[in-house]
Scaffold this motif. Structure first.
Motif, short mmCIF file in Angstrom:
data_model
loop_
_atom_site.label_atom_id
_atom_site.label_comp_id
_atom_site.label_asym_id
_atom_site.label_seq_id
_atom_site.Cartn_x
_atom_site.Cartn_y
_atom_site.Cartn_z
N ILE A 184 43.18 -1.92 -13.45
CA ILE A 184 44.49 -2.12 -12.83
C ILE A 184 45.15 -0.76 -12.63
N ASN A 185 45.62 -0.50 -11.42
CA ASN A 185 46.33 0.74 -11.14
C ASN A 185 47.75 0.60 -11.67
N VAL A 186 48.04 1.28 -12.78
CA VAL A 186 49.33 1.12 -13.44
C VAL A 186 50.46 1.66 -12.56
N ALA A 187 50.24 2.79 -11.90
CA ALA A 187 51.30 3.36 -11.05
C ALA A 187 51.65 2.41 -9.91
N MET A 188 50.63 1.82 -9.30
CA MET A 188 50.90 0.89 -8.21
C MET A 188 51.62 -0.35 -8.70
N LYS A 189 51.21 -0.86 -9.87
CA LYS A 189 51.88 -2.03 -10.44
C LYS A 189 53.33 -1.73 -10.77
#
Length: 328
Positions: A184-189
């Motif tokens: 999971i891309n944390v920055a995008m989330k």
């Protein structure tokens, strides 16, 4: 004359052919039949159909001979199964099995020894033998154990620092995965969550603005504009401030007797720009004038007039109480 001939002549006697035939007889299948005249339980003329008679299994085993001699039945014994091997054959088979076991054991031992020889030995620069974990082998003092532990801890710390330096910030960031195992891309989330929160806040403010009236919205916009102007406004405002005076003059009071000639009325327009009713009307607590389409008929339930009467009565009572206190 030799000794063997002398013994055979004086002490050994040859059996007659009749006696040897009576004692030992060979059958056709190679088995040995022993005829005994002693009492074995079968005397007289034994019946072959007797239940107590011996049974013959597969053509081999114990059986009666049909030959009778002087009223006595003859019992015959035959070999059963495969003939037993000779001692030489048995010894050869046992020796072969033992040799196979010994050879297998030797091969296993050799394989184990080869594996141990191929295992690496951990020897440091000082020539000290070490275990796989890095600890010294053999008896040690407490000081040596403490020194080894400190050395291992320092090595692990240097290795961790080196890995962190190589990987950079990615080594400090936690990797999150979904149910399927994808990263999971944390920055995008986080950006999506922030955008969603802003959208929800905008919708909430829009609903609150729609729930208010046009006048309240206009007043809110005016207050917002005043706050923006206050950023460039001076701290002190004096009596000769033209902008302040104009603002105070624009404020309307329904019970101001000089309101008619002190300020210039607008040309029948509301704050929102809509035309207003220019005639007389019953005042209300919000100071809102009726629209230009009002026909002059009050269709309310009289709550506004009662509200004003209650306020005036309360003010009169407070004024009278104050005067009575002064008289005393």
């Amino acid at each position: 004359m030799s000794l063997a001939d002398y013994l055979a002549k004086n002490y050994l006697t040859a059996d007659s052919d009749k006696k040897s035939k009576k004692r030992k007889r060979k059958e056709k299948n190679g088995g040995l039949i022993i005829d005994d005249d002693d009492n074995l339980g079968w005397k007289g003329q034994a019946d072959e159909d007797d239940d107590d008679a011996p049974m013959i299994m597969g053509g081999a085993g114990l059986k009666k001979s049909k030959k009778k001699s002087k009223g006595t039945s003859t019992v015959s014994w035959a070999t059963v199964g495969v003939a037993a091997p000779s001692n030489a054959e048995q010894l050869a088979a046992d020796q072969a099995a033992a040799d196979a076991i010994i050879a297998s054991t030797a091969a296993d031992r050799k394989q184990t020894a080869d594996a141990e020889d191929e295992a690496p030995e951990m020897v440091d620069t000082e020539g000290v033998l070490r275990l796989e974990s890095g600890a010294r082998a053999g008896l040690q003092t407490a000081a040596q154990v403490a020194a080894d532990m400190k050395e291992r801890q320092d090595a692990e710390r240097r290795k961790a620092e080196q890995a962190t330096k190589e990987l950079g910030a990615a080594a400090q960031e936690t990797i999150y995965r979904d149910a399927s195992g994808r990263i999971i891309n944390v920055a995008m989330k986080r950006a999506e969550a922030r955008k969603k929160a802003e959208e929800e806040e905008r919708i909430k403010l829009e609903k609150e603005r729609e729930a208010r009236g046009d006048v309240q919205n206009a007043a809110a916009a005016k207050r917002k504009q005043l706050l923006q102007d206050a950023k460039t406004m001076t701290v002190a405002r004096y009596a000769d401030d033209a902008e302040l005076n104009d603002e105070l003059k624009e404020r309307g009071h329904w019970n101001d007797p000089a309101a008619g000639f002190l300020r210039r009325k607008k040309a029948g327009r509301s704050v929102t720009g809509k035309p207003l009713y220019t005639g007389a009307f019953q005042p209300n607590r919000y100071g809102i004038r009726p629209g230009h389409r009002w026909d002059g008929v009050d269709r309310g339930n009289g709550f506004e007039s009662e509200w004003f009467k209650s306020r005036n009565r309360k003010a009169n009572i407070e004024k009278l109480e104050y005067q009575w206190q002064q008289d005393d």
